[in-house]
Design an enzyme around this catalytic site. Structure first.
Site, PDB file in Angstrom:
ATOM      1  N   HIS A 116       0.784  -1.235   0.000  1.00 30.85           N
ATOM      2  CA  HIS A 116       0.000   0.000   0.000  1.00 30.85           C
ATOM      3  C   HIS A 116       0.817   1.287   0.000  1.00 30.85           C
ATOM      4  CE1 HIS A 116      -0.406   0.742   4.647  1.00 30.85           C
ATOM      5  NE2 HIS A 116       0.743   0.141   4.364  1.00 30.85           N
ATOM      6  N   HIS A 117       2.141   1.198   0.213  1.00 32.45           N
ATOM      7  CA  HIS A 117       2.988   2.395   0.112  1.00 32.45           C
ATOM      8  C   HIS A 117       3.545   2.592  -1.302  1.00 32.45           C
ATOM      9  CE1 HIS A 117       2.825   3.244   4.330  1.00 32.45           C
ATOM     10  NE2 HIS A 117       3.426   2.113   4.676  1.00 32.45           N
ATOM     11  N   ALA A 118       3.392   1.615  -2.184  1.00 37.32           N
ATOM     12  CA  ALA A 118       3.937   1.716  -3.544  1.00 37.32           C
ATOM     13  C   ALA A 118       3.083   2.665  -4.376  1.00 37.32           C
ATOM     14  CB  ALA A 118       4.000   0.335  -4.192  1.00 37.32           C
ATOM     15  N   ASN A 159      -0.295   5.728   1.354  1.00 38.75           N
ATOM     16  CA  ASN A 159      -0.074   6.843   0.427  1.00 38.75           C
ATOM     17  C   ASN A 159      -0.032   6.392  -1.026  1.00 38.75           C
ATOM     18  OD1 ASN A 159       2.508   5.720   1.600  1.00 38.75           O
ATOM     19  ND2 ASN A 159       3.386   6.869  -0.107  1.00 38.75           N
TER      20      ASN A 159
END
Length: 607
Positions: free
Chosen positions: A362-364, A405
């Site tokens: 989910h940060h990619a 993000n």
């Protein structure tokens, strides 16, 4: 901060140190700011691991942790005792929640709050740049940090809690799990699907048990993706294999009840292990719906790279990332496994599922890796479901302690994907250290109103706060959105006893899951994100899988909502939670009132 730098120290190590030192300074400043407004604080020493930031020597005597590890013990043996505060939900249960835990007196609870700083050092959570269970051949420095009395010790339930309280119970002992290498699954049978896309059929039972859904579980440990400099990095393959082993041994018989993809290690065929065909399931277009071409080409070039220096230089371009030559293939395998599970759910072959996969995603962002994430698994699955599986509207729920993000940036202007995240924010001073994780980031263009952030500005949020945000914000908007599919970025670092310094119990994660199962005709698929204390992670995954399996989950959810409504008794649910949490929730409601006609939970709890 004084430190000695060995002769082998290099410019590259200094660059790697930069982001970690920044995060340490940020947290120190935040704690100092908090302490200025609170009377009475005490100072304790926080030990900071310098191996990850490149300041650890390579030739030094083994410390006590290394000695114990060599004797067969894992790093979790050295985590401090954390008091469990199980939630006494009427009508809800968790297979992992101990009912026989002895109670603790007020004196014992007070003693527990005075855990020595040396034991807390191995458990303190600075940010995702550090590894609290890093390779133990390391050099430490001590920094004096002001910490409020309430920051350490037994968490407290709000005296106004709308959930019934219970006696404080001793936490179950953390049992170390010896690392095992997962057996490569035997090749499953391939069957065609509409559109010519092959689907790997799960090893399933002939029929579900009475009272059970057909719940799919997939395991992808990504064993060839690891930190080459730290065998004890907190994000490593053992996270997945320990969950698999826990489900195998569970008294709930999850192995027999679930439809298993990525088979349990004792299920390998007589012909021996073979490569898993689902690795070729997705094509390039499936990734390019969420990631830019230049980024994917850059990753693909790493797959042919055997030069460790180049891999290190590439990793330095991102925040909190490491690479091996097989990282990209393992990341694509994780995304592929999730898409395969989603495909079976949408086709009706199974009812719901949980993908226990790594690396997380989910940060990619579209063109950036970060926070241990290379490919955004949930985003790839959401775009895949819309493009190929006929799912017009997708809801993504992110309960990881960190803001997703990457997922937000991918769908920021998309009105067909509703992204919801509840996370620690602290005004942008918590990982990933971005201000756009706040309530005022509502979307862009046609996607305005379809990006919902509830950012906590205080640690210690627990069951009450998450139930409140579900009932006050998420569920009213989701029911108006009417999704065809629900995807959950299921990070468990906000769980009680994990590193995110929040207090969500396994029973609460099950309750949140049951609430989501009332949407999209029950088509709910969870994908593992964070969660680094393996004993805590295993209990939380068991609890969520148990909720997914239970055919009575929707009925239980309705009963839980009704009991909460009676407790609130016509008042505002936000009057029963932490004041800081209530303020954060109200900010989100204010930002989104113009986009949604729902009353944000008022009528749901007053009628």
């Amino acid at each position: 901060m004084k430190r000695s730098i060995g002769s082998e120290h290099s410019l590259r190590e200094l660059k790697r140190a930069n982001s970690s030192l920044f995060s340490i300074a940020t947290i120190v400043e935040q704690d100092a700011a908090d302490g200025d407004s609170a009377g009475g604080r005490r100072s304790r020493a926080i030990s900071i691991d310098l191996t990850k930031i490149g300041l650890g020597g390579q030739h030094r005597p083994p410390n006590a942790l290394l000695k114990q590890r060599d004797e067969g013990r894992e790093e979790e043996d050295f985590a401090p005792a954390v008091a469990a505060l199980p939630s006494c939900y009427a009508g809800s249960s968790s297979p992992s929640q101990a009912s026989t835990s002895p109670t603790v007196t007020a004196t014992e609870a007070s003693d527990r709050s005075a855990v020595s700083s040396s034991s807390l050092d191995d458990f303190c959570f600075i940010d995702d740049n550090g590894s609290d269970d890093e390779e133990t051949q390391r050099r430490r420095v001590t920094v004096s940090v002001d910490v409020k009395e309430d920051d350490i010790g037994v968490p407290k339930l709000s005296p106004r809690s709308f959930l019934p309280t219970c006696a404080i119970a001793k936490a179950a002992p953390i049992v170390p799990i010896a690392p095992k290498r997962a057996a490569t699954p035997a090749e499953p049978r391939m069957e065609p699907q509409a559109g010519g896309i092959p689907v790997v059929k799960a090893k399933t039972r002939k029929a579900p048990r009475d009272g059970d859904h057909r719940t799919g579980v997939v395991f992808e440990a990504g064993e060839r993706h690891f930190d080459r400099y730290s065998r004890l990095h907190k994000e490593r393959p053992l996270r997945v294999t320990s969950v698999r082993d826990s489900l195998t041994k569970s008294s709930q018989e999850f192995k027999e009840r679930c439809c298993v993809f990525g088979q349990f290690e004792d299920d390998a065929g007589d012909d021996g292990p073979s490569s898993s065909p689902e690795r070729k399931f997705l094509d390039d277009d499936d990734y390019l719906r969420v990631h830019v071409p230049g980024y994917m080409q850059r990753l693909d070039r790493l797959s042919t790279c055997s030069c460790t220096d180049r891999l290190d230089r590439e990793a330095e371009q991102y925040k909190s990332i490491y690479f091996t030559p097989d990282t990209v293939e393992e990341a694509k395998t994780a995304a592929t496994s999730l898409c395969r599970l989603v495909s079976d759910v949408t086709s009706g072959s199974i009812d719901n599922g949980f993908a226990v996969i790594r690396p997380p995603g989910h940060h990619a962002e579209p063109g950036l890796a970060g926070g241990y994430c290379v490919v955004n698994n949930v985003a790839v699955a959401a775009a895949y479901a819309r493009a190929k599986l006929g799912m017009n509207r997708v809801l993504i729920v992110d309960w990881d302690v960190h803001h997703g993000n990457g997922t937000q940036s991918i769908f920021l202007d998309d009105p067909n994907v509703l992204y919801f995240s509840a996370h620690r924010y602290h005004g942008g001073n918590f990982f990933p250290f971005l201000e756009d994780g706040g309530p005022n980031t509502v979307g862009r263009g046609d996607g305005a109103g379809f990006n919902i952030n509830v950012g906590w500005n205080k640690k210690g949020m627990g069951d009450d706060e998450y139930v409140a945000v579900w009932e006050k914000v998420l569920m009213p908007v989701a029911e108006e959105f009417r999704p065809d599919l629900v995807l959950v970025s299921a990070g468990f670092d906000a769980a009680e006893g994990d590193l995110g310094e929040c207090n969500i119990t396994p029973a609460c994660f099950a309750r949140l899951t049951r609430r989501l199962m009332t949407l999209a005709a029950g088509r709910v698929v969870c994908a593992l994100e964070g969660g680094y204390v393996r004993s805590v992670l295993s209990r939380c995954v068991e609890s969520v899988v148990g909720a997914l399996l239970d055919k009575n989950s929707v009925k239980k959810s309705a009963e839980e909502v009704e009991k909460t409504r009676k407790i609130v008794a016509g008042g505002d649910i936000l009057d029963f939670v932490d004041d800081s949490a209530a303020k954060s929730i109200r900010k989100t409601i204010t930002a989104h009132k113009q986009f949604w006609s729902c009353c944000f939970g008022d009528q749901a709890l007053k009628n």
